[in-house]
Design a protein around this motif. Structure first.
Motif: not given
Length: 248
Positions: A57-62
């Motif tokens: 992943a380049d980014a995570v969204l939580v």
């Protein structure tokens, strides 16, 4: 996708300016500029971050990010370990709390309502975060309990008469047990949320309104998945939902 474009798009989509929240909504930790792979999850734990990094992943969204109101400011211990993992790997962290609960399409309440077949016709509680729906036909509390168990994959804690007929369902995902009185005042026959407090048993018994605690994590898995799916369908972004199981 450019990180700045992604941030602006998400902030606008989830209307973060509408909310006075317990944490910052949006980009919480800046990483690399280009985002090709996005992992979503409920909480930005170390286990979640490691799984996202293993996937590339380049980014995570939580839903549950960092920097909560009244938390200790020093970056030590668990906070240091989490931030070190993000910064050392140039990984972006996006987090949306109340905006992701409230969104009329991608929000946790909207998504669980869709999966349960509940069509909201009213709101209640502070900031109208609670949702209400009238069922097409009355069902028993035991029947509703089975439906929730099948949908969420866990057995809820239930207070109320299993044979009671229900017509009005109130719900709010996560730790919304304090909204039980508001749900009762709004006319709910049953209130569904994620967590439970000691007083709830007595409130249910004395009011005659049923209460179901279906799990904080379990009730808040669907919003981030819906946003991630939307992004993957709208932009050149790969999406993976990483479910770090949590019985709470």
């Amino acid at each position: 996708m450019d990180r700045i474009e992604l941030e602006l798009y998400l902030n606008n989509l989830l209307q973060i300016a509408r909310f006075k929240d317990y944490c910052p909504n949006g980009l919480q930790v800046e990483g690399r500029r280009r985002v090709n792979k996005l992992a979503t999850g409920v909480t930005a734990s170390v286990a979640f971050l490691e799984a996202a990094l293993d996937w590339g992943a380049d980014a995570v969204l939580v839903h549950h990010g960092y920097f909560w109101r009244n938390e200790a400011a020093p970056i030590t211990g668990r906070k240091h370990a989490r931030l070190k993992l993000l910064l050392a790997n140039d990984l972006n962290l996006f987090a949306y709390h109340l905006p992701l609960d409230d969104h009329p399409v991608f929000g946790n309440n909207a998504q669980i309502g869709e999966k349960m077949g509940w069509i909201s016709d009213a709101r209640f509680g502070d900031n109208e975060l609670g949702w209400l729906a009238t069922l097409p036909m009355p069902i028993t509390l035991s029947h509703l309990t089975v439906e929730i168990e099948q949908t969420l994959g866990r057995t809820p804690l239930v207070f109320g008469d299993p044979d009671r007929q229900l017509r009005r369902v109130g719900w709010c995902t996560g730790a919304a047990q304090s909204m039980f009185d508001s749900a009762i005042a709004a006319g709910a026959d049953v209130f569904v949320t994620g967590e439970v407090s000691e007083s709830v048993m007595h409130t249910a018994a004395e009011s005659g309104v049923a209460f179901l605690s279906a799990g904080h994590h379990a009730t808040e898995r669907f919003g981030v998945q819906a946003v991630g799916k939307h992004l993957s369908e709208s932009f050149d972004i790969e999406h993976l939902f990483v479910d770090i199981s949590n019985p709470v």
